[in-house]
Design an enzyme around this catalytic site. Structure first.
Site, mmCIF file in Angstrom:
data_model
loop_
_atom_site.group_PDB
_atom_site.id
_atom_site.type_symbol
_atom_site.label_atom_id
_atom_site.label_comp_id
_atom_site.label_asym_id
_atom_site.label_seq_id
_atom_site.Cartn_x
_atom_site.Cartn_y
_atom_site.Cartn_z
ATOM 1 N N ASP A 35 23.032 39.113 37.766
ATOM 2 C CA ASP A 35 23.011 40.743 37.510
ATOM 3 C C ASP A 35 22.713 41.038 36.016
ATOM 4 O O ASP A 35 21.905 42.033 35.660
ATOM 5 C CB ASP A 35 24.344 41.502 37.944
ATOM 6 C CG ASP A 35 25.691 40.875 37.527
ATOM 7 O OD1 ASP A 35 25.477 39.707 36.968
ATOM 8 O OD2 ASP A 35 26.748 41.314 37.802
ATOM 9 N N ALA A 121 40.555 35.276 41.623
ATOM 10 C CA ALA A 121 39.945 34.153 42.393
ATOM 11 C C ALA A 121 38.670 34.591 42.529
ATOM 12 O O ALA A 121 37.977 33.987 43.489
ATOM 13 C CB ALA A 121 40.846 34.238 43.644
ATOM 14 N N GLU A 158 35.103 47.964 32.182
ATOM 15 C CA GLU A 158 35.392 46.525 32.051
ATOM 16 C C GLU A 158 34.715 45.975 30.820
ATOM 17 O O GLU A 158 35.317 45.068 30.022
ATOM 18 C CB GLU A 158 34.680 45.925 33.540
ATOM 19 C CG GLU A 158 34.650 44.563 33.531
ATOM 20 C CD GLU A 158 35.994 44.147 34.091
ATOM 21 O OE1 GLU A 158 36.506 44.689 35.010
ATOM 22 O OE2 GLU A 158 36.700 43.075 33.517
ATOM 23 N N ASP A 170 29.728 43.618 40.744
ATOM 24 C CA ASP A 170 30.772 43.742 41.457
ATOM 25 C C ASP A 170 31.333 45.180 41.667
ATOM 26 O O ASP A 170 31.761 45.513 42.892
ATOM 27 C CB ASP A 170 31.992 43.019 40.713
ATOM 28 C CG ASP A 170 31.834 41.569 40.334
ATOM 29 O OD1 ASP A 170 30.923 41.166 40.974
ATOM 30 O OD2 ASP A 170 32.544 41.108 39.456
ATOM 31 N N TYR A 220 32.074 32.118 30.721
ATOM 32 C CA TYR A 220 31.165 33.416 31.307
ATOM 33 C C TYR A 220 30.376 33.900 30.298
ATOM 34 O O TYR A 220 28.988 34.047 30.318
ATOM 35 C CB TYR A 220 31.832 34.500 32.041
ATOM 36 C CG TYR A 220 31.271 35.380 32.694
ATOM 37 C CD1 TYR A 220 30.608 35.570 33.920
ATOM 38 C CD2 TYR A 220 30.665 36.685 31.770
ATOM 39 C CE1 TYR A 220 29.704 36.558 34.682
ATOM 40 C CE2 TYR A 220 29.923 37.715 32.486
ATOM 41 C CZ TYR A 220 29.491 37.605 33.672
ATOM 42 O OH TYR A 220 28.689 38.454 34.158
HETATM 43 C C1 GLA Z 1 31.036 37.906 37.844
HETATM 44 C C2 GLA Z 1 30.640 39.292 37.168
HETATM 45 C C3 GLA Z 1 29.615 39.675 37.748
HETATM 46 C C4 GLA Z 1 28.403 38.502 37.784
HETATM 47 C C5 GLA Z 1 29.094 37.337 38.668
HETATM 48 C C6 GLA Z 1 28.208 36.176 38.579
HETATM 49 O O1 GLA Z 1 31.735 38.232 39.248
HETATM 50 O O2 GLA Z 1 31.820 40.209 37.048
HETATM 51 O O3 GLA Z 1 28.983 40.990 36.991
HETATM 52 O O4 GLA Z 1 27.920 38.239 36.663
HETATM 53 O O5 GLA Z 1 30.289 36.997 37.998
HETATM 54 O O6 GLA Z 1 27.036 36.270 39.434
#
Ligand code: GLA
Length: 385
Positions: A35, A121, A158, A170, A220
């Site tokens: 994304d 999770a 967020e 998400d 991340y």
């Molecule tokens: C988390 C982030 C999303 C996306 C996923 C990996 O869930 O919130 O925006 O980047 O990781 O695909």
């Protein structure tokens, strides 16, 4: 859950709830770490999620409580707020702050939350509570805002209020989910298409590693930065705006631009994963579930070897699922570093799968995973009291 929440609301606030809302969590079927690189993802909303019982009040206060955490908060209505440590109520507070900053006048509110999503999770419990709050506000205060705008506002909260540099997947999935449909979302344009996801004789099985995710946020952000660095290197010769503008052939032909081997691996994952999403969409549309399953396994392999966001817990589950004869595909879902895996397993073999996976995982990892089955479900909604 619903009756318990309404009953507890009365006990806690000494008045009746006047509204009840639910927002699901999500799994991503395929298209991981795409994304924020401007490509396509394919999530769906799930059956578990977050509930909110609420009432407007005449006091100029926001009161927050939750059945799942002991902390409560009572805040006077003011023109802006900032994050309070790592408290759970930062998520709804960030949404209220966003609305106030955008000129909406809110009254006092009593809010009681509760959820059946495992928190942290990788099933988007934070997107769930954020979108839940903005949806409830839109109903309570007649705010004319579309579901896509709600997702965008929740992402902004967020990113800016909570401080996590996530993409849009998400929030979009939990706002826009549809029963028995996967969402094929272009994260750059937000154009989207629903693809039937009923899976016939197979079930969408969600397996929680139950691993405590300590480093997930920093890792991340590290991947996010690595993709930016790979893009910058490629832009020296290529007229592209985002990694997903490339195909694999072009990336390989320009390998010399990325000197750092790790950055090249990251770009290779992103570009190959984006291509897998397109193939996965075709497979679903034509009912070729076994092809879809093979793409899930290839996705996991790439996340493990190239993007390096899996881990022993997720790999143990995928190794087991890949050998289980009634399973046609499995992969980690979400950011990784623990969290959940998903698997497509024949409906009549789920009990057998669980009975064998649990001891296998426990022997290797030391504690048990949790397994549950979900359909693709509707996004955020109001529930009758
Ligand atoms: C988390 C982030 C999303 C996306 C996923 C990996 O869930 O919130 O925006 O980047 O990781 O695909």
């Amino acid at each position: 859950m619903k009756t318990e929440l309404v009953k507890n609301f009365k006990e806690h606030f000494n008045r009746e709830a006047t509204g009840l809302f639910f927002c699901p969590g999500r799994v991503n079927l395929i298209g991981e770490h795409i994304d924020y690189n401007g490509g396509k993802v394919m999530p769906c909303a799930i059956s578990k999620g977050t509930y909110l019982a609420i009432a407007k009040t005449t006091e100029k206060k926001f009161r927050f409580a939750c059945l799942d955490f002991p902390e409560t908060a009572e805040l006077h209505i003011q023109s802006s707020y900032s994050k309070a440590g790592k408290q759970w109520f930062n998520y709804p507070l960030g949404i209220l702050d966003h609305l106030i900053q955008n000129g909406y006048e809110l009254s006092g509110l009593d809010m009681l939350f509760s959820g059946d999503l495992p928190v942290g999770a990788g099933l988007s419990s934070s997107a769930s509570i954020e979108v839940l709050t903005i949806f409830a506000m839109s109903k309570l205060f007649d705010i004319n805002i579309s579901r896509v705008e709600m997702a965008l506002a929740a992402k902004k909260v967020e990113n800016e209020f909570i401080g996590v540099s996530c993409g849009i997947m998400d929030q979009f999935a939990v706002a826009m989910g549809k029963s028995n449909e996967a969402i094929l979302l272009d994260c750059e344009t937000l154009q989207h298409e629903y693809i039937p996801f009923e899976c016939g004789e197979y079930s969408l099985t969600i397996i929680n590693t139950n691993k405590q995710r300590a480093l997930a946020e920093s890792k991340y952000n590290e991947r996010f930065a690595e993709c930016g660095a790979a893009l910058k290197a490629l832009k020296k010769e290529l007229a592209i705006e985002k990694l997903c503008d490339l195909d694999l052939k072009t990336l390989e032909a320009h390998q010399h631009l990325i000197e750092n081997e790790i950055l090249f691996k990251r770009a290779r994952h992103v570009i190959s994963e984006n291509e897998r999403v397109k193939k996965a969409a075709t497979a679903l549309k034509t009912g070729a579930f076994t092809d879809f399953g093979s793409l899930m396994l290839a996705s996991h392999h790439s996340l493990k070897e190239l993007y390096e966001v899996s881990g022993i817990e997720l790999d143990t589950i995928i190794e087991f699922a890949a050998k289980f004869k009634s399973c046609i595909g499995a992969r980690m879902t979400g950011a990784g570093f623990g969290g959940c895996a998903i698997a497509l397993i024949k409906k009549d073999s789920i009990n057998d799968f669980t009975a064998k996976l649990v001891p296998f995982y426990k022997n290797n990892i030391g504690y048990e995973p949790s397994v549950f089955v979900s359909n693709a479900e509707e996004g955020v909604r109001e529930i009758k009291l």
